[in-house]
Design an enzyme around this catalytic site. Structure first.
Site, PDB file in Angstrom:
ATOM      1  N   ARG A 102       6.184  14.144  48.323  1.00 57.06           N
ATOM      2  CA  ARG A 102       5.120  14.551  47.761  1.00 57.06           C
ATOM      3  C   ARG A 102       4.911  16.016  47.851  1.00 57.06           C
ATOM      4  NH1 ARG A 102      -0.162  10.585  47.633  1.00 57.06           N
ATOM      5  NH2 ARG A 102       0.830   8.734  46.713  1.00 57.06           N
TER       6      ARG A 102
ATOM      7  N   ASP B  46       3.768  19.676  47.741  1.00 56.06           N
ATOM      8  CA  ASP B  46       2.443  20.195  47.476  1.00 56.06           C
ATOM      9  C   ASP B  46       2.243  21.210  46.447  1.00 56.06           C
ATOM     10  OD1 ASP B  46       1.430  18.673  49.578  1.00 56.06           O
ATOM     11  OD2 ASP B  46       1.654  20.481  50.917  1.00 56.06           O
TER      12      ASP B  46
ATOM     13  N   TYR C  62      13.501  21.096  54.801  1.00 58.78           N
ATOM     14  CA  TYR C  62      12.651  22.055  54.110  1.00 58.78           C
ATOM     15  C   TYR C  62      13.196  23.433  54.795  1.00 58.78           C
ATOM     16  CZ  TYR C  62       9.355  18.732  51.942  1.00 58.78           C
ATOM     17  OH  TYR C  62       8.688  17.810  51.336  1.00 58.78           O
TER      18      TYR C  62
ATOM     19  N   ARG D 114       4.581  23.734  57.090  1.00 58.10           N
ATOM     20  CA  ARG D 114       3.881  24.931  56.832  1.00 58.10           C
ATOM     21  C   ARG D 114       2.875  25.047  58.173  1.00 58.10           C
ATOM     22  NH1 ARG D 114       0.875  23.595  51.469  1.00 58.10           N
ATOM     23  NH2 ARG D 114      -0.280  25.497  51.869  1.00 58.10           N
TER      24      ARG D 114
END
Length: 249
Positions: free
Chosen positions: A50, A52, A110, A197
């Site tokens: 998922r 963002d 990521y 993040r």
């Protein structure tokens, strides 16, 4: 019924993340509508994760089921003619019935990009976090090293999707500078909501001297979100690599 895996890429700026939502345009909804016109029936896609709102994917895997006989080699071009330019399907592969884009994923990577310069760069708008204060990547790298391993990552998780456990295994967290661009590459068996993040924000706080990079283990042990650094903006985050046993990449 065929199970088809799609390899795609997208720029997430115009979308409210991957997951279909009632009142917002998402990547999944846009892809499903395009696929439906190709296979001539409603489509439900399962995605690798998922992402963002505003987050990008250089590599992404989704799968869907169809009765259509269209050959896999024809699917990318057929779908791309019905998609906006910021979503591109690059490969389609027929996979076993048991394949699931998220459940079959072994690990993910990521990459978070920071444009670290006194002056901004127009070409990195919504593509990297413009951070004008000079960052010491060596300090960031030292902080990042403490995230590697199996830990409870509750301290770097925002309130969001419910999970059974906040324990994850981070395989590597590399911080590399090339000129004004800093890349933070994180690979794990799974990620919590905003985890990457928040990890990047924590490394930046360490580089700014707000706490020592060696305070990270205590921050993780404390499981308190406010003890860690801020959640970095979404535009600098990219899904960059996925691992599967199946040949879908």
């Amino acid at each position: 019924m065929r199970n088809i895996a799609l390899k795609l890429m997208y720029v997430g700026t115009a979308y409210h993340g991957w997951q279909v939502q009632k009142n917002a345009v998402t990547v999944a909804e846009t892809l499903e509508k395009a696929l439906a016109t190709v296979v001539c029936h409603p489509v439900k896609c399962t995605g690798a994760g998922r992402t963002d709102a505003g987050v990008h994917a250089e590599v992404y895997i989704a799968n869907f089921r169809t009765h259509s006989k269209i050959p896999c080699e024809r699917i990318p071009l057929a779908v791309n003619t019905r998609l906006p330019e910021d979503i591109v399907v690059v490969k389609a592969t027929e996979v076993p019935e048991s394949f699931n884009a998220i459940g079959s994923c072994l690990k993910k990577e990521y990459t978070y990009r920071i444009y670290n310069s006194r002056l901004g760069n127009a070409f990195y708008v919504n593509r990297a976090w413009f951070y004008p204060k000079r960052l010491d990547e060596a300090v960031m790298r030292r902080a990042a090293s403490h995230f590697v391993g199996t830990h409870d990552f509750a301290a770097v998780r925002s309130v969001g999707t419910q999970t059974k456990t906040t324990v994850r295994t981070v395989h590597y967290f590399d911080v590399v500078r090339s000129g004004d661009l800093i890349e933070c590459k994180v690979c794990a068996d799974g990620f919590l909501y905003n985890m990457v993040r928040a990890m990047v924000g924590t490394c930046i706080y360490a580089a700014e001297g707000k706490f020592s990079p060696d305070d990270v283990p205590a921050i993780l042990e404390g499981k308190c979100r406010t003890a860690a650094g801020p959640t970095a903006p979404p535009g600098g985050l990219y899904m960059t690599r996925l691992w599967y046993n199946e040949d879908v990449l």
